[in-house]
Design a protein around this motif. Sequence first.
Motif, short mmCIF file in Angstrom:
data_model
loop_
_atom_site.label_atom_id
_atom_site.label_comp_id
_atom_site.label_asym_id
_atom_site.label_seq_id
_atom_site.Cartn_x
_atom_site.Cartn_y
_atom_site.Cartn_z
N ALA A 180 0.82 -1.21 0.00
CA ALA A 180 0.00 0.00 0.00
C ALA A 180 0.86 1.26 0.00
O ALA A 180 0.45 2.29 -0.52
N ASP A 181 2.01 1.21 0.64
CA ASP A 181 2.86 2.41 0.64
C ASP A 181 4.31 2.01 0.81
O ASP A 181 4.65 0.81 0.84
N ASP A 182 5.18 2.97 0.91
CA ASP A 182 6.61 2.69 0.98
C ASP A 182 6.97 1.87 2.21
O ASP A 182 7.89 1.06 2.20
N TYR A 183 6.24 2.13 3.30
CA TYR A 183 6.50 1.41 4.54
C TYR A 183 6.34 -0.09 4.32
O TYR A 183 7.21 -0.89 4.66
N VAL A 184 5.23 -0.46 3.72
CA VAL A 184 4.96 -1.87 3.46
C VAL A 184 5.94 -2.40 2.41
O VAL A 184 6.48 -3.50 2.52
N ALA A 185 6.21 -1.60 1.38
CA ALA A 185 7.12 -2.01 0.32
C ALA A 185 8.50 -2.31 0.91
O ALA A 185 9.16 -3.28 0.53
N ASP A 186 8.88 -1.48 1.85
CA ASP A 186 10.16 -1.65 2.51
C ASP A 186 10.22 -3.00 3.24
O ASP A 186 11.22 -3.70 3.23
N PHE A 187 9.11 -3.30 3.90
CA PHE A 187 8.99 -4.58 4.60
C PHE A 187 9.17 -5.74 3.65
O PHE A 187 9.81 -6.73 3.95
N THR A 188 8.52 -5.63 2.51
CA THR A 188 8.37 -6.80 1.64
C THR A 188 9.51 -6.97 0.65
O THR A 188 9.59 -7.98 -0.03
N LYS A 189 10.42 -6.00 0.58
CA LYS A 189 11.37 -6.06 -0.53
C LYS A 189 12.33 -7.24 -0.43
O LYS A 189 12.80 -7.72 -1.45
N ASP A 190 12.62 -7.70 0.78
CA ASP A 190 13.56 -8.81 0.91
C ASP A 190 12.90 -10.18 1.01
O ASP A 190 13.55 -11.17 1.33
N VAL A 191 11.60 -10.19 0.78
CA VAL A 191 10.88 -11.45 0.92
C VAL A 191 11.23 -12.40 -0.22
O VAL A 191 11.49 -11.96 -1.34
N ASN A 192 11.24 -13.68 0.08
CA ASN A 192 11.40 -14.68 -0.95
C ASN A 192 10.07 -14.82 -1.69
O ASN A 192 9.19 -15.56 -1.30
#
Lengths: 349, 296
Positions: free
Chosen positions: A258-270
Amino acid sequence: MSKYKIEIKNLYKIFGPNDKDMVELVANGTGKQELLDKHGHVLGLKNVNIGILANSVNVIMGLSGSGKSTLIRHINRLIEPTVGEIIVDGENVLGMNHEKIRDFRRFGASMVFQKFGLMPHRTVIENAMYGLNIQGIASVEAEKRAKHWLNRVGLSGFEDRFPAQLSGGMQQRVGLARALATDADILLMDEAFSALDPLIRADMQTILLDLQAELHKTIVFITHDLDEALRIGDDIAILRDGELIQKGTPQNIVLKPADDYVADFTKDVNRARVLTLNTLSHDTGSKEGLRLDGDLSIEQAMQQMVNSEYNLVTVMNDSTPIGQVSLSDMVGAISRPDATNSGSTTTYR
Amino acid sequence: MGFFNEFPAMERTDLRDLKKGIDASFKDFSRSWGESIEAFFDPLFYFLVYFEKLLLSTPWPIIISIVAGLSYWGSRSWRLSAGAAISFLFIGYLGMWDNTMSTVALISVATFICIALGIPIGVAMSKSDRLQSTITPILDVMQTIPIFVYLLPVVMLLGIGKVPGLIAVCVYAMPPIVRLTNLGLRLVDKEILEAADAFGSNYRQRLFSVQLPLALPNIFAGVNQTIMMALAMVVIASMIGVKGLGVPVLQSIQNQYLALGMMNGLAIVALAIIFDRVSQKYGKRLQRHREGGSDV
């Protein structure tokens, strides 16, 4: 009857002596820092609205200080809200008197704690029996049930030990057995696996998923670990500074932050492990591909493709083809979002 | 300048009248209420007398077996149990048997009363900060006020004898158990209490199944202190007519009987050590869950 087992509506929690007066300020946009500096109150939760799906694992995640532990304690009212409603099976928890809330805690919702919350003076079996003792169940019956659940979490033979004699992972299994033994529909898990080392944590996640496949409880699971959230969550809600930022399926969170905060969370996900063929599937072309079930993850699908001559998958739902996914779709989907923006033109379902 | 050189005290006559007034009203009070207050304490008196007689009339080998048995039950240590038996044999051989039995009776009853009153007070204190700030200064007074100051009104009300002695002992010996019960309950891990709440415990279930068991080490330290302080009061109690090991000590002070004083004093010490070691070991045994690691 709504599809939600628990509905949290317009929930505000502000810590401080005049919390009720602060609600309007917060509703009108006063931020967490401003509220603390100017008014001396701490913002816990701001206008949280979440529906908790019945019979599924609902993950609430956020970093420390995001209000997730505060939120879960509202469900069984270990914390009183400032304003709001919490509806469980059509009844407002906040309208219950002492007697009723106690009954709700005894029979309706049990809890597992980050630091286990075991009673050091009770043996493993006595700990597992605790909820049943409180319910007033005769000790022979209580012992039988506690033993059953200890066995289910793999602790047979440890009944007469004390918690201090067990490892962290084993202690939390006792915590889980204690919570399951009460037979409550709702299981509240507050960072239940966060204090455990990674291997044990993965073990515990497996135990929980295995049990859930059979028990179908309504689980509210708090975590700060996205991998954990994606692995066990049917539904994920993300909190920041007491506000709900995004709620959706694991795939949704990863694909459309939804926003950069969440994107930041998810960027290293497999991503290959989270995304399924169903998510990537688009209209059937004429070509025939390797027939695979839509619930498979991309990782699993790729493994299957390596062993075949196909570079296209026909996505199946039971025995009907519902779409197809090409190898390049998969490669595009598992690259990081900042890369996908300019790359693949695939539209996700 | 006179104002600064001499403290502006109350007029001497006024002060005298004030003191006289307080004395007179207390005398009136004790005259009109003394008997009913005495009657109120009667059950205590009979209990103490009964217990003392029981100890005195029981043949000594049985008493020694009971002492050794209780010591072993409490401490699970043969050495301690044998030590207690030998101490009692010595005490008897040196002619202090009867006095020792009287003292044991007094200490036991006093400790029992202190626990019965002190633990509930401590529980109440741990629940309310306001109560804690009210009771704490009272406990301070009980522990620090010179004993004779409260001995006097007690004697004026109840006369000389066992009950006033018992009250004096209890006033002095009760504060530790109250304080340590309060402290112990306040130190119980909040997360464990939260877990108890989350499973729907009511107040009673929470108190008896979680709080008190976890506060036990501190409560036991309180019981231990109470016993020690009660023993320390034995000589003072003998001044107002309580029989026991304090009486010969008092005599020896008045008549310079060195050996008599020493023997009886050491008998009190022996009792103290036996009570202390056994109660401490027992307290530790209740905490066996704290020994982590190895097999049960």
